[in-house]
Design a protein around this motif. Sequence first.
Motif, PDB file in Angstrom:
ATOM      1  N   LYS A   1       0.835  -1.107  -0.072  1.00 21.25           N
ATOM      2  CA  LYS A   1      -0.010   0.056   0.192  1.00 21.25           C
ATOM      3  C   LYS A   1       1.014   1.112  -0.323  1.00 21.25           C
ATOM      4  O   LYS A   1       1.881   1.462   0.754  1.00 21.25           O
ATOM      5  CB  LYS A   1      -0.866  -0.002   1.372  1.00 21.25           C
ATOM      6  N   SER A   2       0.353   2.045  -0.748  1.00 24.01           N
ATOM      7  CA  SER A   2       1.375   3.466  -0.943  1.00 24.01           C
ATOM      8  C   SER A   2       0.973   4.305   0.330  1.00 24.01           C
ATOM      9  O   SER A   2      -0.130   4.356   0.932  1.00 24.01           O
ATOM     10  CB  SER A   2       1.018   4.145  -2.189  1.00 24.01           C
ATOM     11  N   ILE A   3       2.095   4.986   0.851  1.00 29.23           N
ATOM     12  CA  ILE A   3       1.841   5.745   2.201  1.00 29.23           C
ATOM     13  C   ILE A   3       1.940   7.436   1.465  1.00 29.23           C
ATOM     14  O   ILE A   3       2.141   8.013   2.201  1.00 29.23           O
ATOM     15  CB  ILE A   3       2.648   5.451   3.060  1.00 29.23           C
ATOM     16  N   LEU A   4       2.061   7.429   0.273  1.00 26.14           N
ATOM     17  CA  LEU A   4       2.065   8.645  -0.270  1.00 26.14           C
ATOM     18  C   LEU A   4       0.782   9.239  -0.713  1.00 26.14           C
ATOM     19  O   LEU A   4      -0.190   8.814  -0.564  1.00 26.14           O
ATOM     20  CB  LEU A   4       3.049   8.698  -1.617  1.00 26.14           C
ATOM     21  N   ASN A   5       0.759  10.692  -1.075  1.00 26.38           N
ATOM     22  CA  ASN A   5      -0.354  11.292  -1.687  1.00 26.38           C
ATOM     23  C   ASN A   5      -1.615  11.208  -0.640  1.00 26.38           C
ATOM     24  O   ASN A   5      -2.549  10.955  -1.035  1.00 26.38           O
ATOM     25  CB  ASN A   5      -0.788  10.813  -2.957  1.00 26.38           C
ATOM     26  N   GLY A   6      -1.415  11.581   0.688  1.00 30.12           N
ATOM     27  CA  GLY A   6      -2.497  11.474   1.512  1.00 30.12           C
ATOM     28  C   GLY A   6      -3.030  10.259   2.138  1.00 30.12           C
ATOM     29  O   GLY A   6      -3.996  10.177   3.057  1.00 30.12           O
ATOM     30  N   SER A   7      -2.381   9.107   1.692  1.00 32.08           N
ATOM     31  CA  SER A   7      -2.605   7.898   2.169  1.00 32.08           C
ATOM     32  C   SER A   7      -2.118   7.641   3.394  1.00 32.08           C
ATOM     33  O   SER A   7      -1.092   8.030   3.801  1.00 32.08           O
ATOM     34  CB  SER A   7      -2.055   6.794   1.104  1.00 32.08           C
ATOM     35  N   VAL A   8      -2.677   7.065   4.548  1.00 27.36           N
ATOM     36  CA  VAL A   8      -2.847   6.851   5.878  1.00 27.36           C
ATOM     37  C   VAL A   8      -2.882   5.510   6.185  1.00 27.36           C
ATOM     38  O   VAL A   8      -4.070   4.838   6.066  1.00 27.36           O
ATOM     39  CB  VAL A   8      -3.465   7.786   6.884  1.00 27.36           C
TER      40      VAL A   8
END
Length: 768
Positions: A704-711
């Motif tokens: 899972k990406s933790i970039l671009n606002g992803s929590v």
Amino acid sequence: MRRKNNKLRYILFISIMVSICSIFIKNQNVGASIPYDQPTIFPTGLKFSDYFANGTVSGNDANPNYATSNGNAIQITGPVNNKKGFVWSNPEKLNYFNLNEKQTLSMWIYLGDQDNPGDGLAFVLQNYGLNASSLTKDGKVGSGQTMGVWGTDDDYTNSSSTIGVASKAIQNSWALEFDTYKNPLNSGASMFKNGSIDGIYNFSGNSSFDSLLNNVSSSDSHIAYNYPAEPTTYEQHSDSTATTTVQLPIGSYTKRVQTYWYTMKHSGLKTTPENSSKGLKLSNGMWHHLTFSYRPPETGNSDGLLSYVFDDKVLSADKSITDVKEPVSGSNIPIDTDEFYKNSHQQFSKSDGKVLWGFTGSTGDNVARNMVKFESIPSLVEGSADASIYDESQADKELSSSDDTVYNGDNLKLVYNVKRDSGELDWKDINATINLPKDVNYTGGKIVYNNGDTVNIDDSELSSGTFTKPMQDLLKTNEPGSATITINGVANSSTPSKDDKINSTTADFEGSNLIKNIDLQGFTIKATTMNLTPDTTTLDIGSKTSIDANSTISYIDTSIPLDNSKITAHYKLNDNSEKTQTLSSGNDGKLSIKVNRNDLNDGDNTLTVYVTDTDGNRSSSVTYNINKPTKAPILIDAGTDMSFKTINQSGEKRIVKRNGNWKVNVVDNQNTTNWKLTATAIQDPSSSKLDGDLLYVDDNGISKSILNGSVIQIADKSDFPSNFISDGTTYQVANTWNDNDGILLQTNSEAKAGTYKYDVTWDLTDSI
């Protein structure tokens, strides 16, 4: 005519004598602003109106309520010939001496300011009553050498051993006399005018009680005790040097007559001060402090033990008097409590276990003003106080007369304990007055009562050299019953290059019904021959694992060469034991003491350091204040500079593994929450944009990406593996990751060579 002229001359002679006397008396008082022989100063004493009662005997000259500016005094006798005074504790106001309990009495006594004083005071315990006094053979109140308490020797025909004298003393009693006049030998023919017993006015009386005290000069005083009503207190003497004329029908002849006189046995006789071989001079114009302490009899024994200390302290205003202090003491004097119940005339029954206490005094041909000021009445309220001083820079050493040295910069702690012990009443209206030792920079303190109440003391309250504070009442049945006053400071010698002797100081705890005065141990601030100069004394460890306390060492005498190998540093962190450290080789005098984070308390810490060398030199103490941020109930302890491995660009999509050991910990100090750790990231605006992504890969391989606002949730306390929990509080999140999961970097096919930076935000949430 001759008779008439003789009479006129006689009248003229008398009028001249009266005139001379008038001039003499007037001259004594010219320019005087106080009554004759009255002290110019008065110590602080209790203010009372009826705790003491005048003895109910005729001719009692005592004044139990002699008002002064700072508490009542009792005048036993004024400076007048042939007077006597009796003052007793008033049992109707709960003032008595309890033979079955520990008791402490403290007071000041004044014995006049006379070259030839008379006769002194006696402290008396008695169970006869308010009408107790010594008596003459015709029932009058005794004076002179009896001091109103000892038996009267006024019958030269008394041959009944010593019983007759003892029977005229205060019955059921014990007395300690402060005798300011040595009664000389007056025996046999010398008891009578012209040596003859003939004529009703020929007998001048006997006053030989002190005549066997050969080591006491006629101008000196003495202190002694005994049982006034015991025949063994007196010793009989007799001779046949007196005469009488026997008339015959025709003529007469002279016959020798057997006469008797008595001396007194002076138990525990004190004739010199403990600090001198000169004779005691009790009538020297100063107030003498007097403390009695009493321990009751043990089971199966009738003897209590009484101790006294005379002149244990001196009024500051009296220190100009030549004979300032004449300390005298008596320890563990047996007091047979059965003595108070021998005569059937009793104030208290034996089952009560109580007696009256007070003072008697008398004057004869010689006079003095005798006075008492009381500080305690143990049946009303009894308390205790003590004072100690500690050097926290020397392992909390308590200073004593045998070890009183401190050094410049040492942290000192003054401790005063105040306690109500016994009695019928609360210790009320207490005002603390503490005279502070000089050459100390005071930083504050506190008063802690045993009910938990705390009063902080600001350093501004300690700046004048005297700390004054009203205290809470110390109570009989509830709390608080005691208090501890702690005052902190730093030794700061006014003469650092030589020893600085700091005198002992006093502290007074003055209540309306009890006064306690104590002394604090004096000390010496030793001269220091080395300098210890800190880079700074204010340190903050922040998030670091350790911090260095740095300083430079030098000698005050700059001609002494510096050799690091001869120097030892001594340091103490908070209340821990003192440790030592040597310096690295050389002669630069540089000292660095490393303090580990784990050794610090949350918040404020103190590190006290001094140095010594092999030649016996020593520096002042330096105190570093080290702050460690207060431990949060739960926090994230993550590394601030973590990286990925360097790779060669291949033009294809790749996963880049972490470089080295990453630190992502959750420190759960409270251990009461069910936390979850999340992460989100952005590419740092200062770095070039990478064609790729920052991923979190879980242990199932799901990315899972933790970039671009992803929590993204990274860890959950509820299923955290126990083998990665350190000390029960530190959850080592990054240590649970292997090479193929956790935070990883993904590069795409268009990624270009370069250095890229991401900012990761870790966040904790509570699932409750």
